[in-house]
Write an enzyme that holds these catalytic residues in place. Structure first.
Site: not given
Ligand code: NAD
Length: 477
Positions: A12, A138-139, A162-164, A239, A271, A372, A449
């Site tokens: 969406i 997802w960001n 596996k994308p979000s 995060g 992040c 965060e 990375e």
């Molecule tokens: P999230 O942890 O909820 O999800 C990230 C990914 O992990 C998604 O694809 C989700 O489906 C998957 N996932 C969730 N639970 C899982 C599990 N138990 N096993 C395997 N995969 C699982 O994070 P989000 O809400 O998508 O993203 C926001 C977070 O990401 C924030 O905390 C942000 O700071 C962090 N982030 C970090 C960086 C970095 O490089 N350090 C970059 C971008 C975002």
């Protein structure tokens, strides 16, 4: 946004609430088959045996393919997660750069001939792991995906991406482009679904021999635990609650502009967002007034509008989380200096918009300063001197990044070394480039990375010895 219907994920557009596209959810049975296919491709496609310059050719073609579809991909990401179009374009450029960089890096990467302690030649070679699971948030989908997929493939692995579930549309496009560029079938596959079931099943699969993850700290902990049980390596990019620090001797005009873009770029959904602003007491009022004034002028609007600086949040659910975060800050006693609500503009009512928000009056111990928000929320704190600053800035579970504004080079260096953060930006902010390692201290992650290190994490070192002796050698001293 994660809506499901008929086993499909529906994306969406957070700018207007309209459907952008759908993808089929991957069932747990399909996941088993997909990992088997990836494993077979790793073993039999000949990819891991290709010489570095041969793999490099394919990676360069993937970069060309991404560039050729830049406008399409940027527009798709803009609709998938609401980021301004200009930011999405630069993320496609970043992805192109990542594939080109790792194409060059693998072609030029050297291993060691180690000092022998006997009559033999000893050296190292770098081997891939096999099937790598790459799990992304997802960001910034196209950028995060490329940061993982390019080096993992360059090193000779197969990748399951596996994308979000919140932004599912970009990953399949990358896989399609890779296939068209000549990557053997099965080496890069995408699975779609939720983290708690599909994501964790992927991590647990016996053929998955390495996991690279970007996302929240709690999820990182779960993935790290599972990887620990399997004894496989993980790279966790998690995060942050990064301190952005302004000393009294800074170029204040420049610092103010960087503070504002450092938190409100990407609507704070970054992040490395500089979400805790520390200002030295002597210039506190002056800097805070300038930051608030500049923030009130930020252009909030549709992601494809010319000159827009802040678009919607990535989903309506996420806006709700940010709202709750600000409500809690109010309850903790914080003063909202600007924002703290949705925009009044009627044209933005259909989208998940939230105004850039600045909060002061809280201690660094408050939940608002410790957790965060991952949204457009800045907390401001004064500090007395260097010692006070270092104590407060390090008083957090996170350690991803920090910014330091000072014209005193020695002080900036000292503070930069004392802060617990994976990236330190002095008189600049948010420089995150393919060529330089990136990752977190403390709860912000493990592993680095980007840069050459970002290639080596997808390899395991093998030591090789060629004996030149006739009789058995004694244990070397
Ligand atoms: P999230 O942890 O909820 O999800 C990230 C990914 O992990 C998604 O694809 C989700 O489906 C998957 N996932 C969730 N639970 C899982 C599990 N138990 N096993 C395997 N995969 C699982 O994070 P989000 O809400 O998508 O993203 C926001 C977070 O990401 C924030 O905390 C942000 O700071 C962090 N982030 C970090 C960086 C970095 O490089 N350090 C970059 C971008 C975002």
């Amino acid at each position: 946004m994660a809506l499901t219907e008929n086993n499909q994920l529906i994306s969406i557009n957070p700018a207007d609430g309209q459907e952008v596209g759908r993808v089929q959810l991957t069932s747990l049975d399909e996941l088993q088959q997909i990992v088997e296919i990836a494993h077979a491709a790793y073993e039999n496609s000949g990819w891991k045996e290709r010489l570095p310059h041969q793999k490099s050719e394919v990676l360069r073609k993937i970069a060309d393919g991404l560039l050729a579809k830049k406008e399409f991909l940027a527009n798709l990401q803009m609709k998938d997660n609401g980021k301004p179009l200009a930011e999405c374009r630069s993320m496609v450029d970043y992805a192109v750069g990542a594939f080109r960089y790792y194409a060059s890096a693998i072609e030029t990467l050297e291993t060691e001939v180690t000092p022998p302690r006997g009559d033999y030649v000893s050296m190292t070679v770098l081997e891939p792991f096999g099937v790598v699971a790459a799990i992304t948030p997802w960001n910034s989908p196209i950028m995060n995906d490329a940061t993982k997929v390019a080096p993992a493939l360059a090193a000779g692995n197969a990748v399951i991406l596996k994308p979000s579930e919140e932004s599912p549309l970009l990953a399949p496009e990358l896989a399609k482009i890779a296939l068209e560029a000549g990557l053997p079938e099965g080496l890069l596959q995408v699975v779609q679904g939720f983290g708690h079931d599909l994501g964790s099943a992927l991590v647990e699969h016996p053929h998955v021999r390495m996991v690279t993850f970007t996302g929240g700290t709690n999820t990182g902990r779960l993935i790290g635990e599972a990887a620990g049980r399997k004894i496989i390596p993980v790279a966790l990019e998690l995060g942050g609650k990064s301190p952005h620090i302004v000393f009294e001797d800074a170029d204040l005009e420049h610092a103010v502009a960087a503070v504002v873009s450092g938190i409100f770029g990407s609507a704070g959904q970054s992040c490395v967002a500089g979400s805790r602003l520390f200002v030295q007491e002597s210039v506190y009022e002056q800097v805070l007034t300038a930051v608030v004034e500049r923030t009130k002028k930020i252009i909030v609007g549709a992601p494809d509008m010319n000159g827009v600086e802040v678009g919607p949040l990535a989903s309506f659910e996420h806006r709700e989380r940010v709202k709750q975060f600000v409500e809690r800050a109010r309850k903790e006693g914080g003063s909202i200096l600007c924002g703290g609500q949705e925009p009044d503009d009627e044209r933005l009512k259909q989208g998940a918009y939230y105004l850039p928000t600045i909060i002061e009056g809280l201690s660094n111990q408050s939940l608002t300063c410790q957790e965060e928000a991952f949204g457009p929320v800045l907390v401001v704190l004064p500090f007395k001197d260097e010692t006070d600053l270092i104590k407060q800035a390090n008083d957090t579970d996170f350690g991803l990044a920090c910014g330091i504004w000072s014209q005193n080079f020695k002080k900036a260096w000292r503070v930069g070394r004392a802060l617990e953060a994976g990236s330190v930006w002095i008189n600049t902010y948010k420089q995150s480039v393919t060529t330089t390692p990136f990752g977190g201290f403390k709860d912000s992650g493990i592993g680095r990375e980007k840069g050459l290190n970002g290639l080596k994490i997808y390899t395991q070192t093998k030591s090789m010895f060629f004996g030149l002796h006739k009789n058995p050698l004694p244990l070397a001293k």
